[in-house]
Design a protein around this motif. Structure first.
Motif, PDB file in Angstrom:
ATOM      1  N   PRO A 554       0.580  -1.614   0.441  1.00  0.00           N
ATOM      2  CA  PRO A 554       0.222  -0.140   0.340  1.00  0.00           C
ATOM      3  C   PRO A 554       0.819   1.487   0.013  1.00  0.00           C
ATOM      4  N   VAL A 555       2.163   1.076   0.877  1.00  0.00           N
ATOM      5  CA  VAL A 555       2.997   2.489   0.438  1.00  0.00           C
ATOM      6  C   VAL A 555       3.538   2.155  -0.635  1.00  0.00           C
ATOM      7  N   ALA A 556       4.508   1.766  -1.220  1.00  0.00           N
ATOM      8  CA  ALA A 556       4.808   1.769  -2.745  1.00  0.00           C
ATOM      9  C   ALA A 556       4.009   2.244  -3.324  1.00  0.00           C
ATOM     10  N   TYR A 557       2.213   1.460  -3.285  1.00  0.00           N
ATOM     11  CA  TYR A 557       1.726   2.056  -4.521  1.00  0.00           C
ATOM     12  C   TYR A 557       1.183   2.977  -4.328  1.00  0.00           C
ATOM     13  N   ARG A 558       0.770   3.750  -3.126  1.00  0.00           N
ATOM     14  CA  ARG A 558       0.283   6.014  -3.355  1.00  0.00           C
ATOM     15  C   ARG A 558       2.232   6.345  -3.660  1.00  0.00           C
ATOM     16  N   LYS A 559       3.053   5.575  -3.442  1.00  0.00           N
ATOM     17  CA  LYS A 559       4.107   6.795  -3.589  1.00  0.00           C
ATOM     18  C   LYS A 559       3.922   6.822  -5.609  1.00  0.00           C
ATOM     19  N   GLY A 560       4.077   5.513  -5.957  1.00  0.00           N
ATOM     20  CA  GLY A 560       3.693   5.928  -7.519  1.00  0.00           C
ATOM     21  C   GLY A 560       2.701   6.713  -7.868  1.00  0.00           C
ATOM     22  N   LEU A 561       1.745   7.303  -7.078  1.00  0.00           N
ATOM     23  CA  LEU A 561       1.087   7.873  -7.674  1.00  0.00           C
ATOM     24  C   LEU A 561       0.370   9.085  -7.206  1.00  0.00           C
ATOM     25  N   LEU A 562       2.007   9.460  -6.241  1.00  0.00           N
ATOM     26  CA  LEU A 562       1.873  10.904  -6.025  1.00  0.00           C
ATOM     27  C   LEU A 562       3.881  11.194  -6.496  1.00  0.00           C
ATOM     28  N   ALA A 563       3.859  10.976  -7.700  1.00  0.00           N
ATOM     29  CA  ALA A 563       5.303  11.898  -8.062  1.00  0.00           C
ATOM     30  C   ALA A 563       5.131  12.761  -8.097  1.00  0.00           C
ATOM     31  N   GLN A 564       3.838  13.358  -8.736  1.00  0.00           N
ATOM     32  CA  GLN A 564       3.854  14.805  -8.941  1.00  0.00           C
ATOM     33  C   GLN A 564       3.084  15.669  -8.325  1.00  0.00           C
ATOM     34  N   ASN A 565       3.077  15.190  -6.132  1.00  0.00           N
ATOM     35  CA  ASN A 565       2.418  15.260  -5.448  1.00  0.00           C
ATOM     36  C   ASN A 565       3.774  15.256  -3.887  1.00  0.00           C
ATOM     37  N   PRO A 566       4.701  16.438  -4.165  1.00  0.00           N
ATOM     38  CA  PRO A 566       5.614  15.961  -3.213  1.00  0.00           C
ATOM     39  C   PRO A 566       5.712  16.472  -1.296  1.00  0.00           C
ATOM     40  N   ARG A 567       4.589  17.306  -1.115  1.00  0.00           N
ATOM     41  CA  ARG A 567       4.719  17.436   0.201  1.00  0.00           C
ATOM     42  C   ARG A 567       3.459  16.508   0.100  1.00  0.00           C
ATOM     43  N   ALA A 568       2.827  16.236  -0.350  1.00  0.00           N
ATOM     44  CA  ALA A 568       2.246  14.510  -0.048  1.00  0.00           C
ATOM     45  C   ALA A 568       3.052  13.492   0.060  1.00  0.00           C
ATOM     46  N   LEU A 569       3.519  13.386  -0.982  1.00  0.00           N
ATOM     47  CA  LEU A 569       4.647  12.062  -1.070  1.00  0.00           C
ATOM     48  C   LEU A 569       6.031  12.537   0.753  1.00  0.00           C
ATOM     49  N   ALA A 570       6.260  13.408   0.770  1.00  0.00           N
ATOM     50  CA  ALA A 570       6.769  13.386   1.743  1.00  0.00           C
ATOM     51  C   ALA A 570       5.684  13.096   3.433  1.00  0.00           C
ATOM     52  N   VAL A 571       5.041  13.473   3.294  1.00  0.00           N
ATOM     53  CA  VAL A 571       4.142  12.768   4.862  1.00  0.00           C
ATOM     54  C   VAL A 571       4.228  11.261   4.743  1.00  0.00           C
ATOM     55  N   LEU A 572       3.709  11.294   3.611  1.00  0.00           N
ATOM     56  CA  LEU A 572       3.440   9.162   3.441  1.00  0.00           C
ATOM     57  C   LEU A 572       4.815   8.940   4.000  1.00  0.00           C
ATOM     58  N   SER A 573       5.985   9.208   3.161  1.00  0.00           N
ATOM     59  CA  SER A 573       7.179   8.913   3.696  1.00  0.00           C
ATOM     60  C   SER A 573       7.584   8.345   5.126  1.00  0.00           C
ATOM     61  N   LEU A 574       7.477  10.325   5.513  1.00  0.00           N
ATOM     62  CA  LEU A 574       7.980  10.237   6.895  1.00  0.00           C
ATOM     63  C   LEU A 574       6.847   9.167   8.095  1.00  0.00           C
ATOM     64  N   ALA A 575       5.487   9.003   7.516  1.00  0.00           N
ATOM     65  CA  ALA A 575       4.590   8.761   8.714  1.00  0.00           C
ATOM     66  C   ALA A 575       5.000   7.109   8.416  1.00  0.00           C
ATOM     67  N   ALA A 576       5.414   6.249   6.918  1.00  0.00           N
ATOM     68  CA  ALA A 576       5.619   5.015   7.186  1.00  0.00           C
ATOM     69  C   ALA A 576       7.219   4.668   7.799  1.00  0.00           C
ATOM     70  N   GLU A 577       7.862   5.430   7.566  1.00  0.00           N
ATOM     71  CA  GLU A 577       9.282   5.637   8.749  1.00  0.00           C
ATOM     72  C   GLU A 577       9.517   5.765   9.842  1.00  0.00           C
ATOM     73  N   LYS A 578       8.906   6.342  10.156  1.00  0.00           N
ATOM     74  CA  LYS A 578       8.402   6.473  11.920  1.00  0.00           C
ATOM     75  C   LYS A 578       7.355   4.685  12.477  1.00  0.00           C
ATOM     76  N   ALA A 579       6.309   4.756  11.555  1.00  0.00           N
ATOM     77  CA  ALA A 579       5.952   3.319  12.111  1.00  0.00           C
ATOM     78  C   ALA A 579       6.217   2.382  11.965  1.00  0.00           C
ATOM     79  N   GLY A 580       7.704   2.038  11.316  1.00  0.00           N
ATOM     80  CA  GLY A 580       8.281   1.519  10.693  1.00  0.00           C
ATOM     81  C   GLY A 580       7.648  -0.255   9.772  1.00  0.00           C
ATOM     82  N   TRP A 581       7.313   0.447   9.164  1.00  0.00           N
ATOM     83  CA  TRP A 581       6.406   0.680   8.402  1.00  0.00           C
ATOM     84  C   TRP A 581       7.221  -1.138   7.740  1.00  0.00           C
ATOM     85  N   GLY A 582       6.563  -2.462   7.238  1.00  0.00           N
ATOM     86  CA  GLY A 582       7.715  -3.514   6.650  1.00  0.00           C
ATOM     87  C   GLY A 582       7.874  -4.220   7.884  1.00  0.00           C
TER      88      GLY A 582
END
Length: 735
Positions: A554-582
């Motif tokens: 689900p995270v990788a899928y969303r990242k693939g749809l957010l290439a043109q939205n850097p601020r959304a991509l940034a919060v997504l990546s940060l939340a996944a990182e802090k949650a220990g996603w995977g």
């Protein structure tokens, strides 16, 4: 915060002369807004300057008052209902005025659209997560204008260039620091100076902020801790009576029979007031009023809405949602792309009616006289309240005096004037002031509810699982059409489609439309961010469905749809990182993620849940990353994230208002459940700081958390939840 604390006496303000008022409180000089997005124009007339000269009060604009003692008062344009806005807005003023935060006193603003308009909304109200967004510039401008005038007054006295002077902590110093004058000492002289246009006054650069962006203690905490805080329900006036009220359990009903004699037999009961849709028992105190109301034994004529039920409402939504709606967005050819897609996914999502259930139940104190009406209440919308009371009473608006208070929970409920109007109708029959208090049951069963929505979605995926078509039809009530009809263009409610018409993802061939459905016998209104609270749940859950159909993370899928939205991509990546996603989790544990753009902010949340074999859901941890642009007080933001998350979780896990025989079936916190303390998860907040204009915070976590939890449930069980609140039975383990 003199006006916000308990006082032994209520002063009759009608007995104060204009000169006496100015001497006691300072003069408020106004600015005018010519449009919703217009910048304030600060101006003082010759007569206003003359008044300032007499009183020694420095009041260069509608927000600031400084008297000769040096007391600094901020006339607060927004109301405090727990969100910390009195602190954050005081920080904006203090930063540019160059005073310490604890040097500022707060006073409620009176109803005045021209002076205190919320420029995001377009009227004077507290809502839409807009307080900081709306006053980020006006309050800093107000402070900068004030600071410059005070410096100019000092420079004039010292006969030096103002550019050589500086202000700090409410004191102006000369170039060498050998001379200094306090703001109080300069107030009279500064009041005589012409006020410059706000646009000509230079504001601080962010690198020079000393207060904005720091962790500041809440200015309202002390009076709330020690009990001095004055809420609407605390109002007490000489000669005041108290009224308990019973409202028709069915919208449109009225009282049929009652035992008025039995009510009057209760010691302390003074009168019974019947205003058709409600009956009030007026007494010397609340205990007598409640006993009298019970003794009244009211029977009701239910009127035309006695057959209203949830089953009928859902059936109406299901049928009406099959028809095309008003188009909110249509890019490309979604129908053709859907027909040609390699894979098609369809879903129907539903969210229920929700009550606000604030800790402070509805209440209002009214003293209605021949030529004026005084109202003591906690309201998010003072000008709307004032206008509707004027319409009801026939009095001019300036005769309607709104004495606003701290609010013990608003969530949008106090945007509505219905409680005040009911109190005014009762006050018509009472000699002297009367305080009307709703019981918890009346509060929940006569709320104005977040609408029930039914959404139909379809998506087409290509051979690689990427979406090539997206359709989304929203069916439900339009709060905007009733509350802000001018904002509804050609039948499209912009709130109903917010976060759906413009999801953060790159979605070619997208079609979103809206079908307005107004069930009879149900009153709907704002609920801590109406549109996004259901649209984010729907969009983010459906995106998760697409990720699963594409057999992608689900995270990788969303990242693939957010290439043109850097601020959304940034919060997504940060939340996944802090949650220990995977990282691995125990059996029947799962993580779910969601991302949104709403209220001017980008937010992502990860929920970690455990689903027990009996289907019960334990939300163990919620990680939130938010980019709200230039932020004011990180401490307040964290508190808002925590509170908003719990508010949203309550709705996802328990919240549902249902109708049967025209009546609301829930009545108190045993049947309309709040989260219990043992259910509350750990909530972590991670901020992304940048130089973008401020975004809203208060409603952001409420809107997003349900999707994160639902997606986590799917990760834990493989079962998809499409209807809220979560049905525990559907999640039971089959083993």
């Amino acid at each position: 915060m003199d006006e916000l604390v308990r006082k032994e006496q209520i002063v009759d303000q009608t007995a104060v002369s204009r000169r006496g008022f100015l001497q006691g409180t300072g003069l408020v000089l106004g600015f005018a807004l010519t449009g919703v997005s217009a910048e304030p124009v600060f101006a003082a007339s010759a007569s206003q300057i003359a008044e300032n000269e007499v009183t020694g009060t420095f009041a260069p604009n509608g927000f600031i008052r400084i008297n000769p003692t040096g007391a600094v008062t901020l006339v607060m344009p927004m109301v405090e209902m727990g969100q910390g806005v009195y602190t954050s807005l005081s920080m904006l003023l203090a930063e540019e005025l160059e005073v310490k935060l604890d040097q500022i006193q707060v006073q409620h603003a009176p109803p005045n659209h021209a002076l205190y308009v919320n420029s995001i909304i377009g009227i004077q109200n507290t809502g839409g997560s807009a307080s900081v967004r709306a006053f980020w510039t006006p309050l800093r401008q107000a402070g900068a204008v004030g600071r410059n005038l005070l410096i100019a007054a000092a420079a004039q006295r010292w006969n030096v260039d103002p550019a050589t002077c500086r202000a700090m902590d409410g004191v102006v110093f000369d170039a060498l620091g050998s001379k200094h004058l306090s703001y109080g000492e300069l107030a009279m002289a500064a009041a005589k100076l012409p006020v410059p246009p706000a646009a000509t006054v230079k504001l601080k650069e962010p690198k020079d902020f000393t207060l904005i962006g720091t962790r500041a203690k809440r200015v309202d905490s002390p009076i709330k801790i020690d009990g001095r805080a004055l809420y609407g329900i605390d109002t007490w006036l000489p000669g005041m009576k108290v009224a308990a009220v019973a409202i028709s359990p069915v919208v449109g009903g009225k009282a049929k029979t009652m035992d008025e004699k039995a009510a009057l037999a209760v010691k302390g009961v003074r009168q019974v007031v019947n205003i058709d849709e409600a009956v009030a028992v007026v007494a010397d105190h609340m205990g007598a009023a409640n006993k009298g109301l019970e003794a009244t034994a009211i029977t009701w004529d239910d009127g035309p809405n006695t057959k209203v039920s949830n089953a009928n409402i859902v059936k109406q939504l299901e049928e009406d949602s099959k028809n095309p709606g008003v188009v909110a967005r249509s890019d490309g050819d979604a129908a053709k792309a859907l027909a040609e897609a390699a894979q098609r996914i369809d879903a129907v999502y539903q969210v229920p009616f929700l009550a606000h259930a604030a800790m402070e139940p509805m209440n209002c104190t009214v003293h209605l006289q021949k030529e004026r009406c005084d109202i003591w209440v906690g309201t998010q919308a003072p000008t709307i309240t004032q206008s509707q009371v004027a319409d009801l009473t026939g009095l001019p608006k300036d005769a309607i005096k709104i004495h606003n208070h701290l609010i013990g929970g608003g969530f949008g409920r106090r945007l509505e004037p219905d409680g005040t109007l009911l109190a005014v109708k009762i006050a018509r029959h009472v000699d002297g002031p009367v305080k009307v208090i709703w019981s918890r049951e009346e509060d929940i069963q006569h709320d104005m509810y977040r609408p029930y929505y039914l959404d139909r979605l379809s998506a087409g995926l290509d051979a690689h699982g990427k979406p090539v078509a997206w359709t989304h039809r929203i069916a439900g009530s339009s709060v905007m059409a009733r509350y802000y009809p001018a904002y509804v263009k050609d039948g499209l409610d912009p709130d109903a489609v917010e976060a759906a018409a413009k999801p953060p993802y790159e979605l070619p061939n997208i079609h979103v439309d809206y079908v307005q459905v107004e069930p009879a016998g149900v009153r709907t209104s704002w609920w801590r961010g109406v549109g996004p609270t259901h649209n984010v749940f729907v969009v983010e859950s459906f995106i998760d469905e697409l990720a699963h159909a594409a057999n992608q993370d689900p995270v990788a899928y969303r990242k693939g749809l957010l290439a043109q939205n850097p601020r959304a991509l940034a919060v997504l990546s940060l939340a996944a990182e802090k949650a220990g996603w995977g990282s691995p989790l125990p059996e029947r544990h799962g993580r779910g993620i969601a991302v949104q753009f709403a209220y001017g902010s980008y937010t992502s949340q990860v929920a970690e849940v455990e689903v027990a074999s009996d289907g019960s859901v334990n939300v163990k941890r919620v990680i939130c990353a938010i980019d709200c642009g230039m932020y004011v007080n990180p401490d307040t933001i964290e508190a808002q994230i925590q509170g908003g998350t719990v508010f949203g979780l309550t709705a996802a896990l328990h919240g549902s208002i249902t109708f049967k025989d025209g009546r609301v079936e829930q009545s108190n916190f045993d049947s309309y459940l709040p989260m219990r303390i043992d259910e509350v998860p750990v909530v972590e907040t991670h901020l992304i700081k940048n130089a973008e204009p401020p975004g809203g915070v208060g409603e952001a976590p409420t809107a997003i958390v349900s999707a994160a939890v639902i997606n986590a449930i799917f990760a834990a069980t493989g079962k998809r939840v499409r209807t809220l609140p979560i049905d525990r039975d559907s999640l039971k383990s089959s083993s």
